[in-house]
Design a protein around this motif. Structure first.
Motif, PDB file in Angstrom:
ATOM      1  N   LEU A  33       0.994  -1.271  -0.183  1.00  0.00           N
ATOM      2  CA  LEU A  33       0.063   0.500  -0.079  1.00  0.00           C
ATOM      3  C   LEU A  33       0.774   0.950  -0.309  1.00  0.00           C
ATOM      4  CD1 LEU A  33      -3.186  -0.656   2.474  1.00  0.00           C
ATOM      5  CD2 LEU A  33      -3.259   0.167   0.132  1.00  0.00           C
ATOM      6  N   ALA A  34       1.807   1.089   0.893  1.00  0.00           N
ATOM      7  CA  ALA A  34       2.676   2.243   1.181  1.00  0.00           C
ATOM      8  C   ALA A  34       3.834   2.705  -0.551  1.00  0.00           C
ATOM      9  CB  ALA A  34       3.968   1.872   1.966  1.00  0.00           C
ATOM     10  N   ALA A  35       4.432   2.018  -1.192  1.00  0.00           N
ATOM     11  CA  ALA A  35       4.795   1.892  -2.562  1.00  0.00           C
ATOM     12  C   ALA A  35       3.923   2.512  -3.104  1.00  0.00           C
ATOM     13  CB  ALA A  35       5.536  -0.079  -2.627  1.00  0.00           C
ATOM     14  N   PHE A  36       2.589   1.603  -3.475  1.00  0.00           N
ATOM     15  CA  PHE A  36       1.937   1.852  -4.169  1.00  0.00           C
ATOM     16  C   PHE A  36       0.621   3.441  -4.174  1.00  0.00           C
ATOM     17  CE2 PHE A  36      -3.121   3.307  -5.126  1.00  0.00           C
ATOM     18  CZ  PHE A  36      -3.595   3.154  -6.393  1.00  0.00           C
ATOM     19  N   LEU A  37       1.034   4.245  -2.694  1.00  0.00           N
ATOM     20  CA  LEU A  37       0.462   5.861  -2.889  1.00  0.00           C
ATOM     21  C   LEU A  37       1.739   6.226  -3.292  1.00  0.00           C
ATOM     22  CD1 LEU A  37      -1.716   4.836   0.517  1.00  0.00           C
ATOM     23  CD2 LEU A  37      -1.923   5.774  -1.432  1.00  0.00           C
ATOM     24  N   GLN A  38       2.829   6.001  -2.662  1.00  0.00           N
ATOM     25  CA  GLN A  38       4.255   6.837  -3.090  1.00  0.00           C
ATOM     26  C   GLN A  38       4.100   6.580  -4.258  1.00  0.00           C
ATOM     27  OE1 GLN A  38       7.769   4.998  -1.668  1.00  0.00           O
ATOM     28  NE2 GLN A  38       8.917   7.020  -2.170  1.00  0.00           N
ATOM     29  N   ASN A  39       4.118   5.915  -5.216  1.00  0.00           N
ATOM     30  CA  ASN A  39       4.033   5.537  -6.573  1.00  0.00           C
ATOM     31  C   ASN A  39       2.596   6.786  -7.364  1.00  0.00           C
ATOM     32  OD1 ASN A  39       6.247   4.285  -6.993  1.00  0.00           O
ATOM     33  ND2 ASN A  39       5.121   2.780  -6.920  1.00  0.00           N
ATOM     34  N   VAL A  40       1.809   7.044  -6.775  1.00  0.00           N
ATOM     35  CA  VAL A  40       0.409   6.871  -7.821  1.00  0.00           C
ATOM     36  C   VAL A  40       0.763   8.782  -7.525  1.00  0.00           C
ATOM     37  CG1 VAL A  40      -1.891   7.445  -7.229  1.00  0.00           C
ATOM     38  CG2 VAL A  40      -0.982   5.508  -7.669  1.00  0.00           C
ATOM     39  N   VAL A  41       0.714   8.738  -5.891  1.00  0.00           N
ATOM     40  CA  VAL A  41       0.797  10.561  -5.340  1.00  0.00           C
ATOM     41  C   VAL A  41       1.840  11.315  -5.543  1.00  0.00           C
ATOM     42  CG1 VAL A  41       0.785  11.602  -3.749  1.00  0.00           C
ATOM     43  CG2 VAL A  41      -0.784  10.188  -3.377  1.00  0.00           C
ATOM     44  N   LEU A  51      -4.666  15.905  -7.127  1.00  0.00           N
ATOM     45  CA  LEU A  51      -5.726  15.308  -7.109  1.00  0.00           C
ATOM     46  C   LEU A  51      -6.949  16.063  -8.019  1.00  0.00           C
ATOM     47  CD1 LEU A  51      -5.851  13.853  -3.242  1.00  0.00           C
ATOM     48  CD2 LEU A  51      -4.941  12.389  -5.600  1.00  0.00           C
ATOM     49  N   PRO A  52      -7.965  15.112  -8.631  1.00  0.00           N
ATOM     50  CA  PRO A  52      -8.494  16.172  -9.112  1.00  0.00           C
ATOM     51  C   PRO A  52      -9.501  16.353  -8.447  1.00  0.00           C
ATOM     52  CG  PRO A  52      -9.098  13.457 -10.113  1.00  0.00           C
ATOM     53  CD  PRO A  52      -7.842  13.629  -9.003  1.00  0.00           C
ATOM     54  N   ASP A  53     -10.311  17.411  -8.729  1.00  0.00           N
ATOM     55  CA  ASP A  53     -11.100  17.967  -7.479  1.00  0.00           C
ATOM     56  C   ASP A  53     -12.805  17.704  -7.519  1.00  0.00           C
ATOM     57  OD1 ASP A  53      -9.743  20.300  -7.021  1.00  0.00           O
ATOM     58  OD2 ASP A  53     -10.423  21.712  -8.918  1.00  0.00           O
ATOM     59  N   GLY A  56     -13.783  13.008  -4.682  1.00  0.00           N
ATOM     60  CA  GLY A  56     -13.953  11.804  -3.670  1.00  0.00           C
ATOM     61  C   GLY A  56     -12.599  11.461  -4.072  1.00  0.00           C
ATOM     62  N   SER A  57     -11.696  12.143  -4.434  1.00  0.00           N
ATOM     63  CA  SER A  57      -9.700  11.431  -4.319  1.00  0.00           C
ATOM     64  C   SER A  57      -9.197  11.560  -3.297  1.00  0.00           C
ATOM     65  CB  SER A  57      -9.379  11.638  -5.476  1.00  0.00           C
ATOM     66  OG  SER A  57      -9.989  11.472  -6.681  1.00  0.00           O
ATOM     67  N   ASP A  58      -9.513  13.189  -2.622  1.00  0.00           N
ATOM     68  CA  ASP A  58      -8.940  13.061  -1.629  1.00  0.00           C
ATOM     69  C   ASP A  58      -9.481  12.244   0.198  1.00  0.00           C
ATOM     70  OD1 ASP A  58     -11.423  14.508  -1.828  1.00  0.00           O
ATOM     71  OD2 ASP A  58     -10.736  15.961  -0.455  1.00  0.00           O
ATOM     72  N   TYR A  59     -10.995  11.594  -0.444  1.00  0.00           N
ATOM     73  CA  TYR A  59     -11.546  11.716   0.834  1.00  0.00           C
ATOM     74  C   TYR A  59     -11.100   9.776   0.079  1.00  0.00           C
ATOM     75  CZ  TYR A  59     -14.341   9.959   4.075  1.00  0.00           C
ATOM     76  OH  TYR A  59     -15.470   8.195   5.014  1.00  0.00           O
ATOM     77  N   CYS A  64      -6.567   6.055   2.167  1.00  0.00           N
ATOM     78  CA  CYS A  64      -5.948   4.537   1.748  1.00  0.00           C
ATOM     79  C   CYS A  64      -4.851   4.822   3.470  1.00  0.00           C
ATOM     80  CB  CYS A  64      -5.660   4.735   0.875  1.00  0.00           C
ATOM     81  SG  CYS A  64      -5.731   4.133  -0.636  1.00  0.00           S
ATOM     82  N   PHE A  65      -4.622   5.533   4.016  1.00  0.00           N
ATOM     83  CA  PHE A  65      -3.707   6.023   4.852  1.00  0.00           C
ATOM     84  C   PHE A  65      -4.341   5.440   5.959  1.00  0.00           C
ATOM     85  CE2 PHE A  65      -1.505   9.514   2.209  1.00  0.00           C
ATOM     86  CZ  PHE A  65      -0.443   9.054   1.724  1.00  0.00           C
TER      87      PHE A  65
END
Length: 106
Positions: A33-41, A51-53, A56-59, A64-65
């Protein structure tokens, strides 16, 4: 007084995101999960789009965190959380057992 957590519980009673079949699974999944989030963000920030406005992406990112933190807490033993039995292990106890009179869980 709260009952001690079972060593293993019925698979169908555990949310998919918290189904761990071995104590090391939670830590392995937290690492993925950490690797995915780091790469995507990281990719979003490098491309400058962010992030798109209002979709719901920010939520979703926040959730995920939270999931990542839950897995780390379970893996560290800070939260006693049982592993799941195999799909055919119907004799194992459920993780939650609803009380008849109220909505509380054990």
């Amino acid at each position: 007084m709260r009952k001690p957590a079972a060593a293993s519980v019925r698979l169908s009673s555990v949310p998919r995101c918290l189904r761990h079949f071995h104590p090391n699974n939670a830590l392995d999944e937290a690492e993925c999960l950490a690797a995915f989030l780091q790469n995507v963000v990281g990719s979003l920030l490098i491309e400058g789009g962010g992030l798109p406005d209002n979709d719901g992406s920010d939520y979703g990112l926040s959730l995920c965190f939270d999931l990542l933190r839950d897995k780390i807490t379970i893996a560290s033993g800070e939260l006693p959380f049982p592993t799941c039995g195999l799909p055919h292990d119907h004799n194992l106890p459920p993780l939650w057992e609803a009380r008849e009179e109220g909505g509380d869980h054990e």
